[in-house]
Structure formats: structure tokens, C-alpha cells
Design an enzyme around this catalytic site. Structure first.
Site, mmCIF file in Angstrom:
data_model
loop_
_atom_site.group_PDB
_atom_site.id
_atom_site.type_symbol
_atom_site.label_atom_id
_atom_site.label_comp_id
_atom_site.label_asym_id
_atom_site.label_seq_id
_atom_site.Cartn_x
_atom_site.Cartn_y
_atom_site.Cartn_z
ATOM 1 N N SER A 167 0.830 -1.199 0.000
ATOM 2 C CA SER A 167 0.000 0.000 0.000
ATOM 3 C C SER A 167 0.865 1.249 0.000
ATOM 4 C CB SER A 167 -0.907 0.020 1.235
ATOM 5 O OG SER A 167 -1.602 1.247 1.347
ATOM 6 N N TYR A 195 -1.770 0.672 10.321
ATOM 7 C CA TYR A 195 -1.855 0.008 9.013
ATOM 8 C C TYR A 195 -0.653 0.389 8.154
ATOM 9 C CZ TYR A 195 -3.733 -1.010 4.328
ATOM 10 O OH TYR A 195 -3.927 -1.459 3.048
#
Length: 245
Positions: A137, A150
Site C-alpha cells: 500500500s 496500518y
């Protein structure tokens, strides 16, 4: 020509399903692995009927590190291509207050995918060929207040893939890092995402197929994210602290 079998980890996600359809269309037999794999039976039947490829289902929990060798031993064959779409967005506020919630995000996005790829890498290296595709990501490019748990997990995973790629560069094993940016999936449902920066799962799947064919290393699914994250990484810390990102 017989196509390499493809193992898809986290096969129940929207992105994973799109990748499965795209690679099945190219003639690859599929090994779909997920928790509660039986729920993918309809996908299995559809893929076999639509694309005339063999599709098998396998129970897999990325956080059960000790079970990884047995899981791989139980596959019909060592995959020529493995794609990890395992992930958990979590909630930043919950992760800040609950260590168990934070640990689930860290283990699901980093520890589990890294460890299964570590074992696959050793097996692919031994046979002198293979492709590993890790979906990371852009959140890992720089820690931001709104999702740093995250982001930290994805930063670790991105660094792991980079090191693995460096290690295996002369061993016949390709390692691809996929950085999708925003993707319209069930995981992001309800979030107010900018349309110009938000990909569809099918775009991610096409980018993955293209990267495998071209032997690319790191791909931003929508190229604008490469520029956006370069700017964010370059911001001085004193300025960055004042931004609400």
C-alpha cells in the site's frame, strides 16, 4: 503451452477475485486460499466453467505461522506464481487504544504475508524459478496520523518485498510490489474516496498481469500515486506535522 499454477492468498477479497478472473482468462490453473475457503465454491465453479482451468480451494490463515509449511505441502503443486492479497485495514482509533486490535492489523498485513512468502521464496529458489506478487500500500510510504498502524505494517511489508527481490534477483525468482492507492472495494465501502485517485479491482488485476508479463518490480496501479507519494515523502517533518493527513 501449459501455464504455471497460480496461488492466490486471501482469495476472498475483491482484489483477489479480480486477479483470479484475470489470470484464469490467461489459462492459469488456480489455487484459491482463504479462511473458510468453502465460501469460494461458487467462484471455483464459475472460474472453471468460464475459463476451462482447474481451480482448487485451500484453507489458509495468514496469522497461523506454524501451519505455513504444511499448508504449502498440501497444495496440488508448488505454484509458479503466488499472489498475496491478504490484508486488514482495521480502525486507527481502535488500534491506538487496543493492543489486540493493533496486533491483528500488524500481523495480517505484515507478519503473515511475509512469512508465507519467505517459505515460498525458499521453495521457488530451490527450483530456480517463480514469481511472488505482494499487494502492499502507498500507506507504507510515510506514516500518517490517520492510519499509521496500518501504514507501519505495509511499510514493513514493502521493505520485506524489496529485500526479498534483491536477494532473489539472480536466482530466477521475480518479486513484484503492488501499490494500488485507493481501491473501491468492500473494505473501503462508505469512505469518501476521490474518483480520480480510486482504482477498481479490475484495474489492479490488469496491472498485476501486466507486471508479471513485463517482469516489473514496483508498480503504482494509478501512476499519479507515484508523484503524490514522492511529494508526501519529501515534505519536511516540521511541515508534515502540521498537516491533517
Amino acid at each position: 503451452m501449459t501455464k504455471d499454477p497460480v496461488l492466490i492468498l486471501g482469495a476472498g477479497s475483491d482484489i483477489a477475485r479480480a486477479i483470479a478472473r484475470r489470470l484464469a482468462a490467461d489459462g492459469h490453473p488456480l489455487q484459491l486460499a482463504a479462511r473458510d475457503a468453502a465460501r469460494l465454491e461458487a467462484d471455483r465453479r464459475d472460474l472453471e466453467l468460464r475459463h476451462a482451468v482447474a481451480v482448487t480451494l485451500h484453507e489458509f490463515d495468514a496469522c497461523d505461522i506454524a501451519a505455513i509449511p504444511a499448508f504449502l505441502d498440501g497444495l496440488p503443486a508448488l505454484p509458479g506464481i503466488a499472489v498475496s492479497a491478504v490484508g486488514l485495514l482495521g480502525a486507527q482509533a481502535a488500534s491506538e487504544r487496543d493492543p489486540a486490535a493493533a496486533l491483528a492489523v500488524l500481523r495480517t498485513n505484515f507478519e503473515g504475508p511475509a512469512m508465507v512468502f519467505a517459505e515460498l521464496a525458499n521453495r521457488m529458489e530451490a527450483q530456480g524459478r517463480g514469481t511472488l506478487v505482494g499487494i502492499s500500500s502507498v500507506a507504507g510510504d510515510r506514516g500518517r496520523a490517520t492510519n499509521y498502524i496500518y501504514g507501519a505494517a505495509k511499510a514493513g511489508y514493502t521493505a520485506f518485498l524489496s529485500g526479498l527481490r534483491n536477494r532473489l534477483a539472480r536466482k530466477g525468482v521475480q518479486v513484484i510490489t503492488v501499490l494500488p492507492g485507493f481501491v473501491a472495494t468492500r473494505m473501503t465501502e462508505g469512505m469518501n474516496l476521490p474518483a480520480r485517485l480510486t482504482a477498481r479491482p479490475e484495474e489492479v488485476a490488469e496491472a498485476v498481469a501486466r507486471a508479471i508479463g513485463r517482469r516489473q518490480d514496483v508498480i503504482y496501479v494509478r501512476p499519479v500515486w507515484r508523484l503524490i507519494m514522492a511529494i508526501i515523502r519529501a515534505l519536511p517533518e516540521a511541515l508534515f506535522k502540521r498537516l491533517k493527513l
